[in-house]
Design a protein around this motif. Structure first.
Motif, PDB file in Angstrom:
ATOM      1  N   LEU A   1      49.969  33.803  45.652  1.00 16.40           N
ATOM      2  CA  LEU A   1      49.634  35.209  45.900  1.00 16.40           C
ATOM      3  C   LEU A   1      50.292  35.753  47.168  1.00 16.40           C
ATOM      4  O   LEU A   1      51.086  36.703  47.119  1.00 16.40           O
ATOM      5  N   GLU A   2      49.960  35.141  48.311  1.00 14.25           N
ATOM      6  CA  GLU A   2      50.418  35.676  49.594  1.00 14.25           C
ATOM      7  C   GLU A   2      51.869  35.280  49.847  1.00 14.25           C
ATOM      8  O   GLU A   2      52.178  34.115  50.061  1.00 14.25           O
TER       9      GLU A   2
ATOM     10  N   GLY B   1      54.805  35.582  28.324  1.00 16.22           N
ATOM     11  CA  GLY B   1      53.808  34.524  28.213  1.00 16.22           C
ATOM     12  C   GLY B   1      52.574  34.790  29.041  1.00 16.22           C
ATOM     13  O   GLY B   1      52.074  35.914  29.099  1.00 16.22           O
ATOM     14  N   ILE B   2      52.099  33.762  29.719  1.00 18.42           N
ATOM     15  CA  ILE B   2      50.842  33.824  30.466  1.00 18.42           C
ATOM     16  C   ILE B   2      51.137  33.994  31.949  1.00 18.42           C
ATOM     17  O   ILE B   2      51.881  33.213  32.540  1.00 18.42           O
ATOM     18  N   MET B   3      50.551  35.014  32.531  1.00 16.84           N
ATOM     19  CA  MET B   3      50.722  35.290  33.956  1.00 16.84           C
ATOM     20  C   MET B   3      49.480  34.808  34.695  1.00 16.84           C
ATOM     21  O   MET B   3      48.361  35.240  34.414  1.00 16.84           O
ATOM     22  N   SER B   4      49.673  33.886  35.645  1.00 18.37           N
ATOM     23  CA  SER B   4      48.538  33.367  36.408  1.00 18.37           C
ATOM     24  C   SER B   4      48.817  33.443  37.905  1.00 18.37           C
ATOM     25  O   SER B   4      49.971  33.487  38.341  1.00 18.37           O
ATOM     26  N   ILE B   5      47.735  33.476  38.673  1.00 16.52           N
ATOM     27  CA  ILE B   5      47.802  33.391  40.131  1.00 16.52           C
ATOM     28  C   ILE B   5      47.069  32.129  40.550  1.00 16.52           C
ATOM     29  O   ILE B   5      45.903  31.929  40.188  1.00 16.52           O
TER      30      ILE B   5
ATOM     31  N   GLU C   1      38.740  33.708  46.825  1.00 19.45           N
ATOM     32  CA  GLU C   1      38.627  34.202  45.454  1.00 19.45           C
ATOM     33  C   GLU C   1      38.380  35.711  45.404  1.00 19.45           C
ATOM     34  O   GLU C   1      38.955  36.416  44.558  1.00 19.45           O
ATOM     35  N   ILE C   2      37.550  36.222  46.300  1.00 18.04           N
ATOM     36  CA  ILE C   2      37.249  37.661  46.313  1.00 18.04           C
ATOM     37  C   ILE C   2      38.532  38.467  46.491  1.00 18.04           C
ATOM     38  O   ILE C   2      38.760  39.474  45.819  1.00 18.04           O
ATOM     39  N   HIS C   3      39.382  38.013  47.404  1.00 13.69           N
ATOM     40  CA  HIS C   3      40.658  38.692  47.654  1.00 13.69           C
ATOM     41  C   HIS C   3      41.594  38.543  46.455  1.00 13.69           C
ATOM     42  O   HIS C   3      42.229  39.518  46.023  1.00 13.69           O
ATOM     43  N   SER C   4      41.680  37.344  45.910  1.00 13.87           N
ATOM     44  CA  SER C   4      42.573  37.104  44.772  1.00 13.87           C
ATOM     45  C   SER C   4      42.191  37.962  43.574  1.00 13.87           C
ATOM     46  O   SER C   4      43.057  38.513  42.885  1.00 13.87           O
ATOM     47  N   TYR C   5      40.890  38.086  43.319  1.00 19.04           N
ATOM     48  CA  TYR C   5      40.431  38.930  42.216  1.00 19.04           C
ATOM     49  C   TYR C   5      40.766  40.402  42.477  1.00 19.04           C
ATOM     50  O   TYR C   5      41.150  41.133  41.556  1.00 19.04           O
TER      51      TYR C   5
ATOM     52  N   GLU D   1      40.372  35.327  34.490  1.00 16.07           N
ATOM     53  CA  GLU D   1      40.371  33.999  33.867  1.00 16.07           C
ATOM     54  C   GLU D   1      41.665  33.233  34.147  1.00 16.07           C
ATOM     55  O   GLU D   1      41.716  32.008  33.979  1.00 16.07           O
ATOM     56  N   ASN D   2      42.705  33.945  34.594  1.00 11.68           N
ATOM     57  CA  ASN D   2      43.979  33.304  34.924  1.00 11.68           C
ATOM     58  C   ASN D   2      44.238  33.279  36.432  1.00 11.68           C
ATOM     59  O   ASN D   2      45.382  33.139  36.863  1.00 11.68           O
ATOM     60  N   ILE D   3      43.170  33.422  37.217  1.00  7.80           N
ATOM     61  CA  ILE D   3      43.285  33.377  38.672  1.00  7.80           C
ATOM     62  C   ILE D   3      42.477  32.194  39.199  1.00  7.80           C
ATOM     63  O   ILE D   3      41.295  32.046  38.888  1.00  7.80           O
ATOM     64  N   TYR D   4      43.125  31.363  39.988  1.00 11.37           N
ATOM     65  CA  TYR D   4      42.478  30.193  40.585  1.00 11.37           C
ATOM     66  C   TYR D   4      42.672  30.267  42.096  1.00 11.37           C
ATOM     67  O   TYR D   4      43.800  30.302  42.584  1.00 11.37           O
ATOM     68  N   SER D   5      41.555  30.308  42.824  1.00  8.07           N
ATOM     69  CA  SER D   5      41.648  30.446  44.274  1.00  8.07           C
ATOM     70  C   SER D   5      40.395  29.876  44.934  1.00  8.07           C
ATOM     71  O   SER D   5      39.516  29.335  44.261  1.00  8.07           O
ATOM     72  N   THR D   6      40.305  30.022  46.242  1.00  3.57           N
ATOM     73  CA  THR D   6      39.292  29.334  47.043  1.00  3.57           C
ATOM     74  C   THR D   6      37.952  30.072  47.037  1.00  3.57           C
ATOM     75  O   THR D   6      37.856  31.202  47.520  1.00  3.57           O
TER      76      THR D   6
END
Length: 319
Positions: free
Chosen positions: A16-17, A102-106, A112-116, A127-132
């Motif tokens: 992300l960053e 295809g599938i776009m993921s982060i 997690e709050i920031h990533s969302y 559902e395609n975002i994985y973070s702290t």
């Protein structure tokens, strides 16, 4: 019994960053709360422990939680800070291109709050975002508050200490805070390093993606394992405006302010695979807007030039 066919879709695993946004969110939060010196101390402490293999990379995000709790940080305030995030130029075009293929993921070390919040801005499903994930609901004891305030007061002087002195000082701090607050720090799983690789692998298996169809994009030390994983399974590993560690781990490097160039790279990868990208990097004619490099089999001098170029770009972007 019918076997499930492997998909020919592409899987895009973006940090992300850096690749998507230009801000360091944890640092932004620290600035907003008057904790920037504390952030710098904990960031250095994180590096000290990581290089001694005593802690996972990215642990600044968990070490700073007692200080955020003391400042009464909550999810609403975090979202407000995320709203100020600056996105990379034309990242929307790159993400649209990825989603078409295809599938776009982060997969991000960020909270997690920031990533969302950023995912919602750029059209990536949660559902395609994985973070702290973090817990800010801890209750500080009077002793915790005293210890935290002492670190804040001493922050100017602490950064002047040697690495061993700073390590001892911060070790003493974390061993002295109350057990519930210590547990919040220890229970926080930072999505960096091995965890990023693990999430990319999970996504690949879950969606029956062939290894050769994975694209991993990062820029720093927390992305090494994800970049190396994509390369090892035959995919496309790319670092953007990257630190040396990421450049040493990826197949390709892109130095540019504009993410529109990702669109043409994705098109080339879809049509001609990695060989097409190698050919594109070889034929590049010195376009001043971007430098796209194939990193394998480079001589030391050539590699150092690329490292310095990316270092200058990072300094220009982040100051």
């Amino acid at each position: 019994m019918r076997l499930k066919m492997e998909s020919n879709e592409k899987l895009f695993c973006f940090d992300l960053e850096g690749p998507i946004s230009l801000n360091d969110n944890c640092k932004d939060i620290a600035k907003e709360l008057g904790l920037i010196r504390v952030f710098d101390i904990l960031d250095r402490y994180d590096d000290i422990l990581y290089y001694q293999k005593k802690s996972c990379i990215g642990s600044t995000l968990r070490f700073i939680l007692p200080f955020f709790i003391e400042k009464k940080l909550d999810k609403s305030r975090m979202r407000q800070i995320s709203e100020k995030t600056v996105l990379a130029k034309n990242i929307d075009a790159a993400i649209i291109s990825a989603k078409q293929k295809g599938i776009m993921s982060i997969i991000s070390t960020s909270y997690e709050i920031h990533s969302y919040a950023i995912g919602k801005k750029v059209g990536v499903k949660e559902e395609n975002i994985y973070s702290t994930k973090i817990n800010l609901d801890g209750i500080l004891t009077p002793k915790d508050k005293e210890l935290i305030e002492n670190i804040i007061r001493q922050s100017v002087y602490l950064n002047k200490k040697s690495d061993s002195e700073l390590e001892d000082y911060m070790n003493a701090f974390f061993s002295s805070i109350s057990k519930p607050i210590e547990q919040i720090v220890n229970d926080t799983i930072v999505i960096g390093g091995f965890e990023k690789k693990q999430k990319a692998d999970e996504l690949m298996r879950k969606n029956n993606i062939l290894g050769k169809n994975i694209v991993a994009i990062g820029d720093s030390i927390v992305d090494i394992e994800m970049l190396e994983f994509a390369s090892a399974v035959g995919g496309f590993s790319l670092c953007i405006n990257a630190k040396k560690e990421a450049i040493d781990s990826a197949d390709f490097a892109l130095c540019s302010l504009d993410r529109k160039h990702l669109v043409s790279l994705f098109e080339t990868f879809e049509k001609s695979g990695k060989d097409g990208l190698i050919d594109l990097a070889t034929r590049q004619s010195g376009n001043p807007d971007y430098v796209f490099s194939y990193l394998r089999n480079l001589g030391k001098n050539e590699k150092n030039k690329i490292i310095e170029l990316h270092k200058s770009m990072r300094k220009y972007i982040r100051g």
